[in-house]
Design a protein around this motif. Structure first.
Motif, PDB file in Angstrom:
ATOM      1  N   HIS A  32      32.837  42.694  36.580  1.00  0.00           N
ATOM      2  CA  HIS A  32      32.579  42.529  35.141  1.00  0.00           C
ATOM      3  C   HIS A  32      33.722  41.877  34.376  1.00  0.00           C
ATOM      4  CE1 HIS A  32      28.744  44.709  34.981  1.00  0.00           C
ATOM      5  NE2 HIS A  32      29.254  45.349  36.021  1.00  0.00           N
ATOM      6  N   ALA A  33      34.893  41.828  34.952  1.00  0.00           N
ATOM      7  CA  ALA A  33      36.030  41.213  34.255  1.00  0.00           C
ATOM      8  C   ALA A  33      36.807  40.351  35.256  1.00  0.00           C
ATOM      9  CB  ALA A  33      36.931  42.291  33.652  1.00  0.00           C
ATOM     10  N   PRO A  34      36.134  39.328  35.842  1.00  0.00           N
ATOM     11  CA  PRO A  34      36.800  38.534  36.880  1.00  0.00           C
ATOM     12  C   PRO A  34      38.070  37.853  36.384  1.00  0.00           C
ATOM     13  CG  PRO A  34      34.679  37.555  36.252  1.00  0.00           C
ATOM     14  CD  PRO A  34      34.742  38.899  35.613  1.00  0.00           C
ATOM     15  N   HIS A  35      38.126  37.545  35.076  1.00  0.00           N
ATOM     16  CA  HIS A  35      39.342  36.910  34.564  1.00  0.00           C
ATOM     17  C   HIS A  35      40.525  37.879  34.635  1.00  0.00           C
ATOM     18  CE1 HIS A  35      37.466  39.054  31.257  1.00  0.00           C
ATOM     19  NE2 HIS A  35      38.631  39.060  30.630  1.00  0.00           N
ATOM     20  N   ILE A  36      40.272  39.157  34.355  1.00  0.00           N
ATOM     21  CA  ILE A  36      41.363  40.153  34.461  1.00  0.00           C
ATOM     22  C   ILE A  36      41.777  40.289  35.929  1.00  0.00           C
ATOM     23  CG2 ILE A  36      41.995  42.592  34.170  1.00  0.00           C
ATOM     24  CD1 ILE A  36      40.214  42.711  31.753  1.00  0.00           C
ATOM     25  N   PHE A  37      40.778  40.296  36.834  1.00  0.00           N
ATOM     26  CA  PHE A  37      41.106  40.417  38.250  1.00  0.00           C
ATOM     27  C   PHE A  37      41.941  39.215  38.707  1.00  0.00           C
ATOM     28  CE2 PHE A  37      40.088  40.031  42.842  1.00  0.00           C
ATOM     29  CZ  PHE A  37      40.731  41.182  43.245  1.00  0.00           C
ATOM     30  N   GLY A  38      41.570  38.022  38.244  1.00  0.00           N
ATOM     31  CA  GLY A  38      42.338  36.825  38.599  1.00  0.00           C
ATOM     32  C   GLY A  38      43.790  36.952  38.140  1.00  0.00           C
ATOM     33  N   GLU A  39      43.964  37.494  36.932  1.00  0.00           N
ATOM     34  CA  GLU A  39      45.332  37.667  36.420  1.00  0.00           C
ATOM     35  C   GLU A  39      46.106  38.696  37.248  1.00  0.00           C
ATOM     36  OE1 GLU A  39      43.916  36.642  31.870  1.00  0.00           O
ATOM     37  OE2 GLU A  39      44.736  38.627  32.295  1.00  0.00           O
ATOM     38  N   LEU A  40      45.402  39.751  37.666  1.00  0.00           N
ATOM     39  CA  LEU A  40      46.056  40.773  38.507  1.00  0.00           C
ATOM     40  C   LEU A  40      46.533  40.166  39.821  1.00  0.00           C
ATOM     41  CD1 LEU A  40      43.602  43.807  38.110  1.00  0.00           C
ATOM     42  CD2 LEU A  40      45.927  43.647  37.199  1.00  0.00           C
ATOM     43  N   MET A  41      45.658  39.359  40.451  1.00  0.00           N
ATOM     44  CA  MET A  41      46.013  38.778  41.748  1.00  0.00           C
ATOM     45  C   MET A  41      47.178  37.799  41.595  1.00  0.00           C
ATOM     46  SD  MET A  41      44.220  40.426  43.828  1.00  0.00           S
ATOM     47  CE  MET A  41      44.167  39.615  45.414  1.00  0.00           C
ATOM     48  N   ALA A  42      47.183  37.041  40.485  1.00  0.00           N
ATOM     49  CA  ALA A  42      48.294  36.114  40.248  1.00  0.00           C
ATOM     50  C   ALA A  42      49.596  36.891  40.045  1.00  0.00           C
ATOM     51  CB  ALA A  42      47.990  35.242  39.033  1.00  0.00           C
TER      52      ALA A  42
END
Ligand SMILES: NC(=O)c1ccc[n+]([C@@H]2O[C@H](COP(=O)([O-])OP(=O)(O)OC[C@H]3O[C@@H](n4cnc5c(N)ncnc54)[C@H](OP(=O)(O)O)[C@@H]3O)[C@@H](O)[C@H]2O)c1
Length: 323
Positions: A269-279
């Motif tokens: 539901h929040a893939p942008h937050i997940f992308g930031e976490l992985m970065a």
């Protein structure tokens, strides 16, 4: 191939080795030869049918694995044959496992496959709890429960890196591990009153943030330990049982911010937050804050025993199974 199967929802003791066909990757999936599978507390809950949305028995167990990509389904984008990846799928406690290609991450350069276990389920969960959800700021105080566990160890290391004072809880025999990771104070929650100790350590103020993965009586202590008005409690586990909280409680008793976290839901539901976490995790790896994992690796056949030990709080840090 060898795999671990859960025939009934009677807990880890019922889990057994089975001989099953190697699965074929469907569209958007990859097949990996599993080097090591990660053991998670959710695996224990699934064996008892207490994990929301978990599999019905009989089922092939495990959902976190790392290994080499040996076959590609249709429409797989970036993943290559021969690449070493870590990801979550199903039937991970096996020699081969299928993973959704969109969810896999490369094993960091120079790391062995098993060292990447926990990237998402431990490190991204802990980072989500600390930063985007917990809004931890330098100089704040954070209470980390189960701090010697897989998620807990990641949380302690990152919280220290981000400038927090860390109060940790763990069983007494695990305190040295937690201190070595940098925790400022360690509480034996099995013999001490957690809320009272936190009040003592914070001059009666309470902590700014609680990473609440335990539930039961500890959850109640967490609500009391959070700073009035501004304190946040991020809830991401229920190992010790469920506790009701009412609107009355939040209005009159616990003036805190109560936040729910499930990493799978966050990814969806929040893939942008997940992308930031992985970065951010990549940066933490480069900075040496997130070192290669050193899981305790057991033979696949030991799976039922390892899950039973995880359930009975006998483990320290990440556990893995090698097929
Ligand atoms: N929501 C999510 O997305 C998400 C993702 C990953 C993990 N989690 C949750 O995070 C928690 C930690 O997971 P993990 O895989 O890293 O496990 P873990 O922390 O390595 O192992 C669990 C530890 O929790 C402590 N504990 C306290 N009360 C417990 C109880 N009643 N039963 C069992 N253990 C208890 C024990 O440590 P002490 O002996 O030191 O107390 C135990 O060793 C679990 O609750 C898990 O479900 C949630």
């Amino acid at each position: 191939m060898r795999a671990l199967r859960q025939p009934t929802l009677d807990g880890p003791a019922a889990m057994e080795l089975a001989d099953v066909p190697v699965p074929a990757p469907g569209p958007g999936e990859v097949l990996i030869r599993v080097s090591a599978a990660g053991v998670n507390f959710a695996d224990v809950m699934q064996t008892r049918g207490t994990y929301h949305g978990g599999p019905q028995a009989p089922y092939l167990a495990g959902f976190e694995s790392a290994g080499e990509v040996v076959a590609l389904g249709e429409g797989v984008g970036d993943v290559r044959l021969g690449q070493h990846v870590i990801g979550t799928g199903y039937a991970a406690f096996a020699e081969y496992a299928v993973l959704p290609a969109a969810g896999v991450a490369p094993v960091p350069a120079g790391w062995r496959d098993e060292q990447a276990l926990g990237l998402v389920l431990n490190w991204a969960t802990a980072l989500a709890a600390l930063r985007p959800l917990g809004r931890l700021a330098a100089g704040e105080t954070v209470l980390v429960h189960a701090a010697a566990g897989a998620v807990g160890q990641a949380a302690v290391q990152m919280a220290k890196h981000y400038g927090a004072v860390v109060i940790a809880t763990a069983s007494a025999g695990k305190h040295d591990v937690v201190r070595a990771l940098g925790a400022d104070h360690v509480i034996d929650y099995r013999s001490e009153d957690v809320a009272a100790r936190v009040a003592e350590l914070t001059g009666g103020q309470g902590v700014d943030l609680v990473l609440e993965s335990v539930g039961g009586e500890t959850f109640t202590a967490s609500l009391a330990a959070a700073k009035r008005v501004t304190g946040r409690v991020v809830v991401f586990g229920v190992a010790g049982g469920t506790v009701p909280v009412t609107n009355w409680d939040l209005n009159f008793k616990h003036h805190i911010h109560l936040i729910g976290l499930h990493i799978g839901v966050l990814i969806q539901h929040a893939p942008h937050i997940f992308g930031e976490l992985m970065a951010e995790l990549q940066e933490l790896q480069a900075a040496g804050v997130y070192p290669p994992g050193e899981p305790t690796v057991h033979d696949l056949a030991e799976g039922p025993k390892v899950l039973a030990e995880l359930e009975s709080r006998a483990t320290v840090g990440k556990q893995a199974l090698r097929p």
